[in-house]
Design an enzyme around this catalytic site. Sequence first.
Site, PDB file in Angstrom:
ATOM      1  N   ASP A 292       0.814  -1.229   0.000  1.00 28.85           N
ATOM      2  CA  ASP A 292       0.000   0.000   0.000  1.00 28.85           C
ATOM      3  C   ASP A 292       0.843   1.273   0.000  1.00 28.85           C
ATOM      4  O   ASP A 292       0.515   2.236   0.686  1.00 28.85           O
ATOM      5  CB  ASP A 292      -0.945   0.027   1.207  1.00 28.85           C
ATOM      6  CG  ASP A 292      -1.976  -1.076   1.156  1.00 28.85           C
ATOM      7  OD1 ASP A 292      -2.230  -1.592   0.057  1.00 28.85           O
ATOM      8  OD2 ASP A 292      -2.527  -1.429   2.211  1.00 28.85           O
ATOM      9  N   TRP A 348      -7.603  -1.533  -7.724  1.00 24.32           N
ATOM     10  CA  TRP A 348      -6.938  -0.283  -7.385  1.00 24.32           C
ATOM     11  C   TRP A 348      -6.235   0.316  -8.598  1.00 24.32           C
ATOM     12  O   TRP A 348      -6.451   1.474  -8.938  1.00 24.32           O
ATOM     13  CB  TRP A 348      -5.948  -0.531  -6.245  1.00 24.32           C
ATOM     14  CG  TRP A 348      -5.233   0.685  -5.714  1.00 24.32           C
ATOM     15  CD1 TRP A 348      -5.447   1.997  -6.047  1.00 24.32           C
ATOM     16  CD2 TRP A 348      -4.200   0.690  -4.732  1.00 24.32           C
ATOM     17  NE1 TRP A 348      -4.600   2.816  -5.346  1.00 24.32           N
ATOM     18  CE2 TRP A 348      -3.820   2.041  -4.521  1.00 24.32           C
ATOM     19  CE3 TRP A 348      -3.544  -0.311  -4.000  1.00 24.32           C
ATOM     20  CZ2 TRP A 348      -2.813   2.402  -3.621  1.00 24.32           C
ATOM     21  CZ3 TRP A 348      -2.553   0.049  -3.104  1.00 24.32           C
ATOM     22  CH2 TRP A 348      -2.198   1.393  -2.919  1.00 24.32           C
ATOM     23  N   ASP A 525      -7.912  -5.345  10.003  1.00 27.22           N
ATOM     24  CA  ASP A 525      -7.364  -4.304   9.140  1.00 27.22           C
ATOM     25  C   ASP A 525      -7.354  -2.948   9.830  1.00 27.22           C
ATOM     26  O   ASP A 525      -6.619  -2.041   9.414  1.00 27.22           O
ATOM     27  CB  ASP A 525      -8.194  -4.171   7.864  1.00 27.22           C
ATOM     28  CG  ASP A 525      -8.145  -5.416   7.009  1.00 27.22           C
ATOM     29  OD1 ASP A 525      -7.062  -6.011   6.884  1.00 27.22           O
ATOM     30  OD2 ASP A 525      -9.200  -5.797   6.459  1.00 27.22           O
TER      31      ASP A 525
END
Length: 587
Positions: A292, A348, A525
Amino acid sequence: MQAPRRRRRLALTGVAVGALAAGGLTFASANQALAEEGCQVDYNVVSSWGGGFQANVVITAGEAINGWEVEWDFPSGTSVSSAWNVDWNVSGGHFTGGDVGWNSTIASGQSKEVFGFIGSGSSATPGEFSVNGDVCGEVTEPPTSEDPTDDPTDDPGNPGDKVDNPYTGANVYVNPQWSANAAAEPGGDAVANEPTGVWLDRTSAIYGNDSPTTGSMGLEDHLDHAIENGYDLIQIVIYNLPGRDCAALASNGELAAGEIDAYKNDYIDPIVEIQGQAKYADLKIVNVIEIDSLPNLVTNVSPRETATANCDTMKNNGNYVDGVSYAVAELGALSNTYNYIDAGHHGWIGWGDVNPQYDNFNASAALFGSLIGENGMTADDVHGFISNTANYSALEEPYWEVDQNVGGQALNQNANLPWVDWNDFNNEKDFTQAMREELIANGFNEDIGMLIDTSRNGWGGDYRPTGTSTSTDPVTFVDESRIDQRFQKGNWCNQAGAGLGERPQADPEAWIDAYVWIKPPGESDGSSELIDNDEGKGFDEMCDPDYQGNIRNGNNPSGARDNMPISGHWSSEQFQELLENAYPPVN
């Protein structure tokens, strides 16, 4: 073949490796002893502050030890407030600490960091140590090579001598801490022996901390445990960039945006030193590099409407590029390491040729390619890339194609189809195959392989469709055909309804080195609401089940589970749901 690179070595005996105290100073003290009884103890004060300190304890065995008890007398007024990896007691200033099972064995000649603790009072080194009742004596130095260049602890070997796919035929490490959590759940013993990633999400995780799920064991503990139990591959997540996760708050880290020197010197360098020790030469170490991070510099920066101020900062200061390239170059120089850089996922950065105005796909591959040459990083330092790390994107969609014609128009050309939204892909297998080719076109070696994290992308259970929809309405067709049940592909936090995916396996496709479980199933998460913590982790509204979204998820509901702890902490309820919705099902 890449020539081996030599690097400086931090002393591994009697000093703290890369641990920081306030003000950036490194504190170290040690008492070392090796007598005919065969014991050596290193007492390392790795950080110190007003009235308190942290120390780690290393035992070296002359003869093999199976079960240890170490004792010493503290200076007057010193006490212990907490400790990890040890069964301990302090009485009248006398400390007694014993093993906790998994760290009980120390091979002949092996030095092993066995536990750590937080103390208050004097951090002076105790005068005498004993192990299993034997008082330790003077240090005996091992013989040295006449040619110092032959020192195996100082030469990482030739990083060109690596296998094509490290997972082929490998016995992959099962993290005993995650395994214990999984096995304690009803039905969890069916998957408790699956290999998962070991996350180094804070500097303290290198040495072992007191996190209830991912702490206790430090990096060296895990590597030693892997060797002692016959594993030949271990998966380590490198995850501590400055300004980490600039578009999300749940996993923000300990380092501020500008702390690149701390990242290099106090985080990456100690990891390199540990992984490069000669005792691990035959252990394949897969490093998953900074999830990320880099794709944010494409998708969440100005002038995109999805831009965040934090991501603009990280693009402008260059510290993501600097940090990732440094980590890859330093770790890639070792002969036993295999680096896989995080490449996001199809939901993404899957937008490319279909909608060039928002080209995330080609732009991301170009950004990855631009790392070559930074900090001495070469294409040879990169063994491959990984997609879907800690995410939920489907491995494949068996009942529909992204460019399928429904209602007279291709699905990914339909402006009124929010789930597809012009994306070139609808699954990770197609995405990784295409991304691999684009990465090669941007300078990476033709033999790079891909990994896919399948830990939570099974999408089984009662809601899983069993065939293709017969509807001629594109929206209805996709909603009735797709197995990924999220509201939107940008939803990333604790997704309700998710299930375990394909079990870890090597060589599932020609371009895929392995399906892996890098995210340990059952670990959160992010918290569902703000929870104060000392891990540097914030609260992100995408983890709130009542949140109705933002521009980065198309203003859709978050789809998150309720009552979740901070990231990395265990959720029994989530683990049970992942078991229930597993696909393939858990028998």
